[in-house]
Write a protein that holds these residues in place. Structure first.
Motif, short mmCIF file in Angstrom:
data_model
loop_
_atom_site.label_atom_id
_atom_site.label_comp_id
_atom_site.label_asym_id
_atom_site.label_seq_id
_atom_site.Cartn_x
_atom_site.Cartn_y
_atom_site.Cartn_z
N THR A 33 0.81 -1.22 0.00
CA THR A 33 0.00 0.00 0.00
C THR A 33 0.84 1.27 0.00
OG1 THR A 33 -1.80 -1.13 1.17
CG2 THR A 33 -1.80 1.28 1.22
N SER A 34 1.93 1.26 0.79
CA SER A 34 2.77 2.45 0.90
C SER A 34 4.01 2.40 0.02
CB SER A 34 3.21 2.65 2.36
OG SER A 34 4.02 1.56 2.78
N ALA A 35 4.11 1.37 -0.81
CA ALA A 35 5.31 1.19 -1.63
C ALA A 35 5.53 2.34 -2.60
CB ALA A 35 5.21 -0.12 -2.40
N GLY A 36 6.72 2.89 -2.59
CA GLY A 36 7.10 3.91 -3.57
C GLY A 36 6.45 5.25 -3.40
N LYS A 37 5.87 5.53 -2.25
CA LYS A 37 5.17 6.81 -2.04
C LYS A 37 6.13 7.95 -1.72
CE LYS A 37 1.09 4.92 -2.48
NZ LYS A 37 0.26 5.15 -3.69
N ALA A 38 7.32 7.63 -1.22
CA ALA A 38 8.28 8.67 -0.84
C ALA A 38 9.70 8.13 -1.06
CB ALA A 38 8.08 9.08 0.62
N PRO A 39 10.66 9.01 -1.32
CA PRO A 39 12.04 8.57 -1.53
C PRO A 39 12.57 7.81 -0.31
CG PRO A 39 11.77 10.83 -2.25
CD PRO A 39 10.51 10.47 -1.51
N GLY A 40 13.38 6.78 -0.57
CA GLY A 40 13.95 6.01 0.53
C GLY A 40 13.93 4.51 0.26
N ILE A 41 14.22 3.75 1.31
CA ILE A 41 14.31 2.30 1.22
C ILE A 41 13.13 1.64 1.92
CG2 ILE A 41 15.71 0.26 1.77
CD1 ILE A 41 17.04 2.08 -0.24
N GLN A 42 12.58 0.59 1.32
CA GLN A 42 11.54 -0.23 1.93
C GLN A 42 11.89 -1.70 1.70
OE1 GLN A 42 8.43 2.15 -0.31
NE2 GLN A 42 7.21 1.62 1.51
N ILE A 43 11.62 -2.55 2.70
CA ILE A 43 11.99 -3.96 2.61
C ILE A 43 10.82 -4.85 3.02
CG2 ILE A 43 13.61 -5.75 3.38
CD1 ILE A 43 15.64 -3.59 3.98
N TRP A 44 10.67 -5.95 2.30
CA TRP A 44 9.67 -6.96 2.63
C TRP A 44 10.35 -8.34 2.63
CZ3 TRP A 44 9.05 -3.04 -0.84
CH2 TRP A 44 8.04 -2.10 -0.58
N ARG A 45 9.86 -9.25 3.46
CA ARG A 45 10.38 -10.61 3.51
C ARG A 45 9.26 -11.61 3.22
NH1 ARG A 45 13.12 -13.60 8.77
NH2 ARG A 45 11.08 -13.15 9.69
N ILE A 46 9.61 -12.71 2.59
CA ILE A 46 8.65 -13.78 2.35
C ILE A 46 8.59 -14.64 3.61
CG2 ILE A 46 8.01 -15.73 0.90
CD1 ILE A 46 8.04 -12.95 -0.48
N GLU A 47 7.40 -14.75 4.18
CA GLU A 47 7.20 -15.54 5.39
C GLU A 47 6.04 -16.51 5.18
OE1 GLU A 47 6.76 -13.13 8.86
OE2 GLU A 47 8.52 -11.89 8.41
N LYS A 48 6.37 -17.80 5.11
CA LYS A 48 5.36 -18.84 4.96
C LYS A 48 4.42 -18.58 3.78
CE LYS A 48 5.54 -19.96 9.86
NZ LYS A 48 4.80 -20.10 11.15
N GLY A 49 5.02 -18.24 2.65
CA GLY A 49 4.26 -18.04 1.42
C GLY A 49 3.62 -16.68 1.26
N LYS A 50 3.82 -15.80 2.23
CA LYS A 50 3.24 -14.46 2.16
C LYS A 50 4.34 -13.41 2.32
CE LYS A 50 -1.26 -15.86 4.01
NZ LYS A 50 -2.30 -15.61 5.05
N ILE A 51 4.06 -12.22 1.83
CA ILE A 51 5.03 -11.15 1.94
C ILE A 51 4.70 -10.27 3.15
CG2 ILE A 51 3.81 -9.54 0.38
CD1 ILE A 51 6.73 -8.86 -0.66
N LYS A 52 5.71 -9.98 3.96
CA LYS A 52 5.53 -9.20 5.17
C LYS A 52 6.55 -8.06 5.22
CE LYS A 52 2.37 -11.93 6.98
NZ LYS A 52 0.97 -11.47 7.24
N THR A 53 6.10 -6.93 5.75
CA THR A 53 6.99 -5.78 5.89
C THR A 53 8.08 -6.10 6.90
OG1 THR A 53 5.20 -4.24 5.38
CG2 THR A 53 7.13 -3.34 6.52
N TRP A 54 9.33 -5.83 6.55
CA TRP A 54 10.48 -6.06 7.42
C TRP A 54 10.69 -4.80 8.28
CZ3 TRP A 54 12.78 -9.82 9.54
CH2 TRP A 54 14.14 -9.85 9.86
N PRO A 55 10.74 -4.94 9.61
CA PRO A 55 10.86 -3.76 10.49
C PRO A 55 12.08 -2.90 10.16
CG PRO A 55 10.31 -5.71 11.76
CD PRO A 55 10.65 -6.19 10.36
N LYS A 56 11.91 -1.60 10.18
CA LYS A 56 12.99 -0.69 9.80
C LYS A 56 14.20 -0.80 10.70
CE LYS A 56 10.30 2.83 7.36
NZ LYS A 56 9.94 4.26 7.26
N GLU A 57 13.98 -1.13 11.98
CA GLU A 57 15.13 -1.21 12.89
C GLU A 57 16.06 -2.37 12.53
OE1 GLU A 57 11.56 -2.81 15.36
OE2 GLU A 57 11.93 -1.38 13.72
#
Length: 253
Positions: A33-57
């Motif tokens: 939903t928030s992908a590519g809305k603002a300059p910077g880095i975003q990361i997602w991980r595949i977890e049990k067949g689904k994609i999940k947002t990876w915590p920024k910390e």
């Protein structure tokens, strides 16, 4: 754009992939939903067949048993989408990640430069996103980023230079993994042991100290850093080295 088609071969997705790709633009993915809305880095991980947002910390830390999507937004018309594949990632995870990165590209109106990254062969562009790239053993581990864990897991990291960048790779806590030409950090939660091999160079020693200070900062200063020089015969160093080696004995099967 690099071809990621080979990643799809041999997975359960191959048979109906062409049909799915045609539907990419119309499908929804809440995690994007928030992908590519603002300059910077975003990361997602595949977890049990689904994609999940990876915590920024935990940006810059990757499990070698998993697959990730890393998006760098330059502008609303320019994106770099990296598909990072850990060496122990399963074919199903790779297939899901491959499908999801294509879906992300469709959502961003095909403005992504898609780059395939395999563990140990990361591009200089990918490495430039993180002050430190850390590779962890294992795969999906919810406790890694939960606020409360029952017991802190000791970790041993091998520090090595990769071009102008530095990587920290988790290795088993066993003496055979120690190398006198390199630097290792043993993280016990409240203490960081910065072990410097007798033949390690100044570049490696500098980055070992830098990583320890970075970890200390991330833990709000509540960690003690203990530097150890292999074969240094001063009393304090000998005591610290014995304490360091005691953790290896504790982890024996």
């Amino acid at each position: 754009r690099r071809d990621i088609g080979p990643l799809l071969a041999g997975t359960q997705y191959r048979g109906d992939m062409e049909k799915k790709i045609k539907l990419l633009a119309t499908e929804t993915e809440p995690e994007f939903t928030s992908a590519g809305k603002a300059p910077g880095i975003q990361i997602w991980r595949i977890e049990k067949g689904k994609i999940k947002t990876w915590p920024k910390e935990y940006y810059g830390s990757f499990f070698q048993g998993d697959s990730y999507i890393v998006l760098r937004t330059v502008s609303l018309e320019e994106y770099y989408a990296h598909l990072w594949i850990g060496k122990d990632s399963t074919p199903d995870e790779m297939g899901t990640a491959s499908f999801k990165i294509l879906q992300l590209d469709e959502i961003l109106k095909k403005n992504c430069t898609i780059i395939y990254e395999s563990q140990g062969n990361e591009s200089s562009l990918f490495q430039s996103y993180f002050p430190l790239l850390t590779i962890l053993q294992g795969g999906v581990d919810p406790d890694y980023y939960s606020e409360v864990t029952k017991k802190y897991k000791y970790r041993l990291f091998h520090i090595r230079g990769v071009g102008t960048n530095v990587q920290s790779r988790e290795v088993p806590i066993a003496r055979q993994y120690l190398d006198s030409t390199d630097v290792f950090i043993l993280d016990t939660g409240i203490k960081l042991y910065n072990w410097r091999g007798r033949a390690s160079n100044s570049f490696e020693k500098y980055h070992g100290s830098y990583i320890c200070e970075l970890i200390k900062k991330n833990r709000h200063g509540k960690v003690e850093i203990i530097s150890i020089d292999e074969d240094d015969k001063t009393c304090s160093n000998i005591d610290n080295e014995e304490e360091f080696y005691s953790y290896f004995d504790k982890t024996k099967a």
